[in-house]
Write an enzyme that holds these catalytic residues in place. Structure first.
Site, PDB file in Angstrom:
ATOM      1  N   VAL A   1       0.958  -0.955   0.178  1.00 31.85           N
ATOM      2  CA  VAL A   1       0.356  -0.806   0.130  1.00 31.85           C
ATOM      3  C   VAL A   1       0.921   1.122   0.156  1.00 31.85           C
ATOM      4  O   VAL A   1       1.826   1.435  -0.225  1.00 31.85           O
ATOM      5  CB  VAL A   1      -1.260  -0.212   1.392  1.00 31.85           C
ATOM      6  N   GLY A   2       0.146   1.961  -0.391  1.00 32.39           N
ATOM      7  CA  GLY A   2       0.989   3.581   0.249  1.00 32.39           C
ATOM      8  C   GLY A   2       1.827   4.150  -1.301  1.00 32.39           C
ATOM      9  O   GLY A   2       1.329   3.909  -2.646  1.00 32.39           O
ATOM     10  N   ASN A   3       1.930   5.614  -1.317  1.00 31.53           N
ATOM     11  CA  ASN A   3       2.447   6.288  -2.323  1.00 31.53           C
ATOM     12  C   ASN A   3       3.533   5.234  -3.193  1.00 31.53           C
ATOM     13  O   ASN A   3       3.669   5.052  -4.235  1.00 31.53           O
ATOM     14  CB  ASN A   3       2.759   7.084  -2.138  1.00 31.53           C
TER      15      ASN A   3
ATOM     16  N   GLU B   1      -2.966  -8.396  -1.969  1.00 40.38           N
ATOM     17  CA  GLU B   1      -3.718  -8.449  -1.481  1.00 40.38           C
ATOM     18  C   GLU B   1      -4.768  -7.067  -1.592  1.00 40.38           C
ATOM     19  O   GLU B   1      -5.583  -6.910  -1.608  1.00 40.38           O
ATOM     20  CB  GLU B   1      -3.496  -8.176   0.002  1.00 40.38           C
TER      21      GLU B   1
ATOM     22  N   ASN C   1       1.635   2.341  10.885  1.00 36.69           N
ATOM     23  CA  ASN C   1       0.350   1.477  10.580  1.00 36.69           C
ATOM     24  C   ASN C   1       0.027   0.213  10.860  1.00 36.69           C
ATOM     25  O   ASN C   1      -0.866  -0.207  11.583  1.00 36.69           O
ATOM     26  CB  ASN C   1       0.066   1.245   9.283  1.00 36.69           C
TER      27      ASN C   1
ATOM     28  N   GLY D   1      -0.278  -7.076   5.917  1.00 35.80           N
ATOM     29  CA  GLY D   1       0.256  -8.326   4.344  1.00 35.80           C
ATOM     30  C   GLY D   1       1.642  -9.151   4.069  1.00 35.80           C
ATOM     31  O   GLY D   1       2.418  -9.695   3.745  1.00 35.80           O
TER      32      GLY D   1
END
Ligand code: 0RQ
Length: 494
Positions: free
Chosen positions: A259-261, A284, A374, A378
């Site tokens: 996830v993320g930038n 995921e 956070n 995963g």
């Protein structure tokens, strides 16, 4: 049997102080939005009377402002797992107001089935279609839903009509057998289906259906900048070279992306490199970049747990849903992240580090070893089992006052045993087949920002020799200097 429509407030009245509450969804996607907000209101009314009201909240992954945000603000969360990404919740758990713990996401559903967290009192599930016999079509994320609807004593449905096109056919609902009867999970390629598109919920357990028209409210990503663009280019060039060297098969291997930038930028890097062939994903979350990859023909298929699209991209997706019908499949988190499948398919796993050390240990979660960002999400499910486990990060943060590569990480999520490659905007450190000191030299010379290379070389000069070289007094000198002087570049080893 008819299932009544009820208000969010009535639904919330079935949730009591101390209940274990489990939600559908994974990240904001597929997470119920109205009932959690109503539970927060219920908590406030109890608190106003001087009475306690907190729930223990279990989810597939992070949620959104409607859930973690509202419930935290109402001081309504006792225990919380796994993974969160909401600012108020982050601050609250770091103050110790929420008892947060951080398991691997693939463990959460089976932990519930194994009885590790006790009974699930209430499951709240967002659906996009439903019939009176309790057959539902889920929304944009699965998370733990197939397990929690089986085990919960009561189920509350949020029926979301925001999705104006049918999601039927995108889901693969499946619950594995548990030990000692577990068999292999029969997925041999990302597009293999093993479960059902429809999820059956026992209608006798359903308290009622709450109508909703809420979107996921996911914000668009930060635009790529020079740093993230360079990270993406470096990853793509490395993978293209691995293919040319024959260490990645010519058919390529499925991609997992975090996830993320930074993770989003890495996918754009693959998109722009003509030497990277068309590939599949087994991941995921698919973020906005994946729609571009699919529309450009670069990504042919993605198996995921959630469509973590910004609202803008979700609208685009719904307008073009037929294009995506044979290109996307959503699975429960314990399957999208299953170590057996990650190893079998030979994934190229790309996740983001907060900090790495010079030997390849990675901290994904705790700033200065104490402040939870956070959660591990995963990343551990994939990192330990992938064909190639790659960690990405900008070499510096906070305008250069902080180096993301340090002598020793302040918290370890992924050890040097599992981490194969580190990529920053400076370059690539390939750690395979390297002893600790070879790794240290490779990381310092290839990935560290030029401002910090002399500092890390100096660290090695004062380090005690062994299989690893360390100086226990100085291992956290960069962190201490940042805390005391606000800039790691001022570090002096005495
Ligand atoms: O702070 O938001 O105040 O500017 O961390 O950093 O560079 O924008 O990176 O958005 O890609 O997130 C590791 C948090 C990276 C994420 C992490 C500060 C930095 C900034 C965000 P600001 P960036 P990203 C599958 C995979 C763990 C879970 C995982 C994550 C903010 O990717 O949570 O991998 N990963 N799951 O300034 C202090 C450092 C720092 C730092 C960055 N060393 N010290 N602050 N920051 N490095 C997905 C799921 O599991 C669902």
């Amino acid at each position: 049997m008819s299932i009544p429509f009820i208000s969010a407030e009535e639904a919330a009245s079935y949730v009591n102080n101390g209940d274990n509450v489990a939600l559908s969804g994974f990240t904001a996607s597929g997470t119920p939005k109205l009932v959690p907000k109503a539970i927060a209101e219920r908590a406030r009314s109890f608190h106003a009377k001087g009475e306690p009201f907190k729930i223990n909240l279990y989810t597939g992954a992070s949620t959104n402002e409607f859930v973690d945000g509202e419930l935290t603000t109402a001081n309504a969360i006792g225990k919380r797992a796994p993974y969160q990404g909401t600012k108020v919740t982050r601050e609250s758990l770091n103050r110790g107001d929420i008892d947060f713990y951080d398991p691997h996401l693939s463990h959460m559903s089976q932990d519930i089935r194994y009885g590790f967290i006790g009974d699930i009192d209430v499951a709240i599930v967002e659906v996009t279609e439903m019939n009176p016999s309790g057959e539902v079509i889920l929304g944009a994320g699965l998370g733990m839903t197939p397990t929690i609807v089986q085990l919960a004593k009561k189920v509350i449905i949020e029926y979301c009509s925001y999705y104006r096109t049918s999601f039927r056919g995108f889901h693969d609902n499946y619950v594995p057998l548990d030990p000692p009867h577990r068999r292999e999970i029969p997925i041999y390629k990302p597009s293999d289906r093993i479960g059902s598109t429809v999820l059956q919920i026992d209608p006798k357990k359903i308290i009622g259906v709450v109508p909703s028209n809420e979107s996921e409210s996911v914000k668009s990503f930060t635009q790529l900048n020079d740093t993230t663009r360079a990270i993406g280019r470096n990853v793509a060039a490395f993978l293209a070279a691995e293919m040319r060297a024959g260490r990645i098969p010519k058919e390529f291997l499925p991609i997992q992306s975090g996830v993320g930038n930074v993770a989003n930028a890495a996918l754009y890097g693959l998109n722009e490199n003509d030497d990277i062939p068309r590939f599949e994903m087994f991941t995921e979350v698919v973020q906005d970049a994946v729609t571009d990859l699919m529309e450009n023909g670069k990504c042919s298929f993605a198996s995921t747990c959630a469509l973590a699209f910004s609202d803008e991209t979700m609208l685009h997706f719904m307008d073009n849903i037929n294009f995506y019908r044979d290109k996307l499949l959503m699975r429960p988190g314990e399957i999208s992240n299953h170590p057996e499948i990650v190893r079998r398919l030979g994934l190229i796993a790309m996740n983001t580090a907060l900090e790495c050390d010079i030997y390849g240990n990675v901290n994904s979660t705790h700033v200065n070893g104490t402040y939870m960002m956070n959660g591990i999400g995963g990343s551990g499910d994939f990192c330990r089992n992938a064909y190639l486990s790659i960690f990405l990060c900008p070499s510096i943060q906070k305008g250069g006052a902080l180096s993301a590569i340090v002598p020793m990480v302040t918290h370890v999520d992924h050890t040097d045993h599992s981490v194969r490659v580190i990529v920053t905007e400076q370059g690539v450190a390939d750690l395979r087949n390297k002893a600790p000191m070879e790794r240290a030299r490779t990381i310092i010379e290839n990935c560290v920002h030029p401002d910090y290379r002399p500092i890390l070389r100096d660290y090695l000069k004062i380090a005690r020799r062994g299989h690893f070289h360390h100086n226990l007094e100085a291992a956290f000198a960069l962190h201490r200097t940042f805390q005391e002087l606000g800039d790691m570049r001022l570090t002096k080893f005495c």
